[in-house]
Scaffold this motif. Structure first.
Motif, PDB file in Angstrom:
ATOM      1  N   UNK A 123      -9.912  -7.913 -15.270  1.00 19.87           N
ATOM      2  CA  UNK A 123     -11.350  -7.185 -14.674  1.00 19.87           C
ATOM      3  C   UNK A 123     -11.660  -7.362 -13.204  1.00 19.87           C
ATOM      4  N   UNK A 124     -12.138  -6.447 -12.737  1.00 20.19           N
ATOM      5  CA  UNK A 124     -12.143  -5.815 -11.287  1.00 20.19           C
ATOM      6  C   UNK A 124     -13.140  -4.375 -10.918  1.00 20.19           C
ATOM      7  N   UNK A 125     -14.185  -5.163  -9.931  1.00 15.67           N
ATOM      8  CA  UNK A 125     -15.196  -4.203  -9.349  1.00 15.67           C
ATOM      9  C   UNK A 125     -14.172  -3.151  -9.447  1.00 15.67           C
ATOM     10  N   UNK A 126     -15.046  -2.136  -8.578  1.00 15.57           N
ATOM     11  CA  UNK A 126     -14.765  -0.611  -7.980  1.00 15.57           C
ATOM     12  C   UNK A 126     -14.686  -1.072  -6.433  1.00 15.57           C
ATOM     13  N   UNK A 127     -13.222  -0.630  -6.129  1.00 12.48           N
ATOM     14  CA  UNK A 127     -13.182  -1.735  -4.515  1.00 12.48           C
ATOM     15  C   UNK A 127     -12.601  -0.539  -3.683  1.00 12.48           C
ATOM     16  N   UNK A 128     -12.798  -0.112  -2.756  1.00  7.70           N
ATOM     17  CA  UNK A 128     -12.459   0.684  -1.619  1.00  7.70           C
ATOM     18  C   UNK A 128     -11.569   0.084  -0.565  1.00  7.70           C
ATOM     19  N   UNK A 129     -11.432  -1.393  -0.300  1.00 12.30           N
ATOM     20  CA  UNK A 129     -11.042  -2.022   0.150  1.00 12.30           C
ATOM     21  C   UNK A 129      -9.717  -1.627   0.070  1.00 12.30           C
ATOM     22  N   UNK A 130      -8.749  -2.188   1.849  1.00 10.07           N
ATOM     23  CA  UNK A 130      -7.501  -2.058   1.501  1.00 10.07           C
ATOM     24  C   UNK A 130      -5.969  -2.886   1.183  1.00 10.07           C
ATOM     25  N   UNK A 131      -7.405  -4.278   1.403  1.00 16.08           N
ATOM     26  CA  UNK A 131      -6.766  -5.039   0.952  1.00 16.08           C
ATOM     27  C   UNK A 131      -6.929  -5.719   0.064  1.00 16.08           C
ATOM     28  N   UNK A 132      -7.542  -5.905  -0.798  1.00 15.21           N
ATOM     29  CA  UNK A 132      -7.852  -5.928  -2.270  1.00 15.21           C
ATOM     30  C   UNK A 132      -6.759  -4.228  -2.959  1.00 15.21           C
ATOM     31  N   UNK A 192      -4.368  -3.441  -2.278  1.00 16.89           N
ATOM     32  CA  UNK A 192      -2.137  -3.651  -1.561  1.00 16.89           C
ATOM     33  C   UNK A 192      -1.802  -5.146  -2.438  1.00 16.89           C
ATOM     34  N   UNK A 193      -3.143  -6.179  -2.945  1.00 20.58           N
ATOM     35  CA  UNK A 193      -2.838  -7.277  -3.514  1.00 20.58           C
ATOM     36  C   UNK A 193      -2.493  -6.616  -5.237  1.00 20.58           C
ATOM     37  N   UNK A 194      -3.713  -5.101  -5.449  1.00 16.32           N
ATOM     38  CA  UNK A 194      -3.241  -5.041  -6.584  1.00 16.32           C
ATOM     39  C   UNK A 194      -2.093  -4.314  -6.861  1.00 16.32           C
ATOM     40  N   UNK A 195      -1.333  -3.624  -6.053  1.00 15.40           N
ATOM     41  CA  UNK A 195      -0.258  -2.966  -6.214  1.00 15.40           C
ATOM     42  C   UNK A 195       0.440  -4.501  -5.775  1.00 15.40           C
ATOM     43  N   UNK A 196       1.117  -5.028  -5.296  1.00 20.10           N
ATOM     44  CA  UNK A 196       1.406  -6.397  -5.090  1.00 20.10           C
ATOM     45  C   UNK A 196       1.615  -7.101  -7.060  1.00 20.10           C
ATOM     46  N   UNK A 197       0.695  -7.569  -7.245  1.00 19.67           N
ATOM     47  CA  UNK A 197       0.570  -8.032  -8.421  1.00 19.67           C
ATOM     48  C   UNK A 197       1.712  -7.068  -9.286  1.00 19.67           C
ATOM     49  N   UNK A 198       1.165  -5.505  -9.693  1.00 17.83           N
ATOM     50  CA  UNK A 198       1.618  -5.152 -10.295  1.00 17.83           C
ATOM     51  C   UNK A 198       2.770  -4.672 -10.036  1.00 17.83           C
ATOM     52  N   UNK A 199       3.898  -5.365  -8.815  1.00 19.88           N
ATOM     53  CA  UNK A 199       4.775  -5.372  -8.771  1.00 19.88           C
ATOM     54  C   UNK A 199       5.589  -6.671  -9.446  1.00 19.88           C
ATOM     55  N   UNK A 200       5.105  -7.619  -9.277  1.00 18.66           N
ATOM     56  CA  UNK A 200       5.608  -8.633  -9.712  1.00 18.66           C
ATOM     57  C   UNK A 200       5.517  -9.256 -10.519  1.00 18.66           C
ATOM     58  N   UNK A 201       4.061  -8.702 -11.907  1.00 16.11           N
ATOM     59  CA  UNK A 201       4.144  -8.093 -13.529  1.00 16.11           C
ATOM     60  C   UNK A 201       5.418  -7.370 -13.880  1.00 16.11           C
ATOM     61  N   UNK A 202       5.504  -6.485 -12.843  1.00 16.09           N
ATOM     62  CA  UNK A 202       6.649  -5.148 -13.895  1.00 16.09           C
ATOM     63  C   UNK A 202       8.237  -6.231 -13.686  1.00 16.09           C
ATOM     64  N   UNK A 203       8.403  -6.800 -12.348  1.00 13.66           N
ATOM     65  CA  UNK A 203       9.777  -7.499 -12.294  1.00 13.66           C
ATOM     66  C   UNK A 203       9.894  -8.364 -13.563  1.00 13.66           C
ATOM     67  N   UNK A 204       8.982  -9.337 -13.695  1.00 14.74           N
ATOM     68  CA  UNK A 204       9.214 -10.525 -14.823  1.00 14.74           C
ATOM     69  C   UNK A 204       8.709  -9.410 -16.347  1.00 14.74           C
ATOM     70  N   UNK A 205       8.793  -8.854 -16.072  1.00 11.71           N
ATOM     71  CA  UNK A 205       8.616  -7.964 -17.794  1.00 11.71           C
ATOM     72  C   UNK A 205       6.903  -8.627 -18.216  1.00 11.71           C
ATOM     73  N   UNK A 206       6.167  -9.149 -17.594  1.00  7.43           N
ATOM     74  CA  UNK A 206       4.999  -9.376 -17.816  1.00  7.43           C
ATOM     75  C   UNK A 206       4.003  -8.244 -18.417  1.00  7.43           C
TER      76      UNK A 206
END
Length: 290
Positions: free
Chosen positions: A77-86, A88-102
């Motif tokens: 669950x996330x609140x809406x955010x336009x923060x670039x750091x937030x 970027x971290x979300x995209x990284x999580x997506x990449x790792x989850x995809x790499x592990x098949x989660x």
């Protein structure tokens, strides 16, 4: 998940997490698990920097097979955010989850929070996925999980698996008590070609003044058991219902009808960016006349 992915994911102990463990059917739902707690090691193709960021990600809920503890999917669950750091971290999580098949579901809402709404929503996903898996093995065209008709809280028949059903009933009650100008919670949903499903819902609190909620639902490798756009709209209705309860103790910010109408027109003007087409041209005169 394939065998290679299974080797990346670690079984989750029965008591793991940072909150009560919900057991639902053959699944366990754990609250507050870090990605690094359920992934054995940095997966191939993920840089050390990406892993360092993503491994600290705290998933609000992780659903596991009860018998083995194998992670099946995670929910954020996330609140809406336009923060670039937030972002970027979300995209990284997506990449790792995809790499592990989660598989991962990310819900973005200004109102819905894991503490108040997470367990109910995740239990709904577990039930919807189980129902869809059973229907897929049937030779008979089954009614979709979201379309099952039964008895609603107000005694009428309706879609019992509408997450916004209770909010719709409460809106009628608020209208009868003269706390709303219109008893109907209206809404729409779209699915962006290169983005999430998005649901809107609104209630007319005073003539021409609307309480509006927007929720996005992005599924990464996850079948939700219901179509993500419909899920997003139901979540938006749920969020409107949550905010309607605050009308008497505080004044929630309201949107002029003309502003919502302009937003819907802008959405319609981007119809080429949608999966399918914009199916809500009829709402424009409805919003104007309501």
């Amino acid at each position: 998940m394939d065998g290679g992915h299974d080797r990346e994911l670690a079984p989750v102990p029965e008591t793991a997490g940072r909150g009560p463990v919900l057991v639902r059917g053959e699944q366990r739902v754990h609250a507050g698990l870090r990605l690094g707690e359920i992934v054995r090691r940095r997966p191939p193709g993920v840089t050390a920097s990406q892993w360092n960021t993503a491994s600290r990600t705290l998933f609000d809920h992780v659903v596991c097979t009860a018998a083995t503890g194998r992670p099946e999917f995670a929910v954020e669950f996330h609140a809406p955010s336009t923060d670039a750091t937030v972002r970027r971290a979300a995209r990284t999580t997506e990449a790792v989850a995809a790499a592990t098949g989660l598989p991962l579901l990310r819900i973005v809402s200004a109102t819905l929070r894991t503490a108040g709404h997470g367990p109910r929503i995740v239990a709904y996903l577990v039930d919807a996925r189980r129902y869809a898996a059973g229907a897929a093995g049937s030779d008979v065209v089954a009614v979709g999980f979201r379309d099952i008709v039964g008895r609603l809280p107000d005694g009428r028949d309706g879609a019992v698996n509408d997450l916004g059903a209770l909010a719709r009933v409460e809106a009628v009650q608020a209208y009868v008590a003269r706390r709303l100008a219109d008893p109907i919670l209206r809404g729409l949903h779209v699915h962006w070609t290169r983005g999430p499903a998005e649901g809107w819902s609104w209630a007319e609190v005073r003539p021409g003044e609307l309480l509006v909620e927007r929720v996005t639902a992005q599924a990464y490798g996850l079948s939700c058991g219901v179509e993500p756009p419909r899920l997003a709209e139901d979540l938006a209705v749920l969020a409107v219902g949550e905010r309607l309860r605050t009308i008497e103790v505080g004044a929630p910010p309201l949107l002029p009808r003309e502003d919502l109408l302009a937003d819907i027109r802008r959405l319609r003007d981007r119809r080429d960016e949608l999966v399918g087409d914009f199916a809500y041209d009829h709402l424009l005169p409805a919003v104007t006349a309501s």
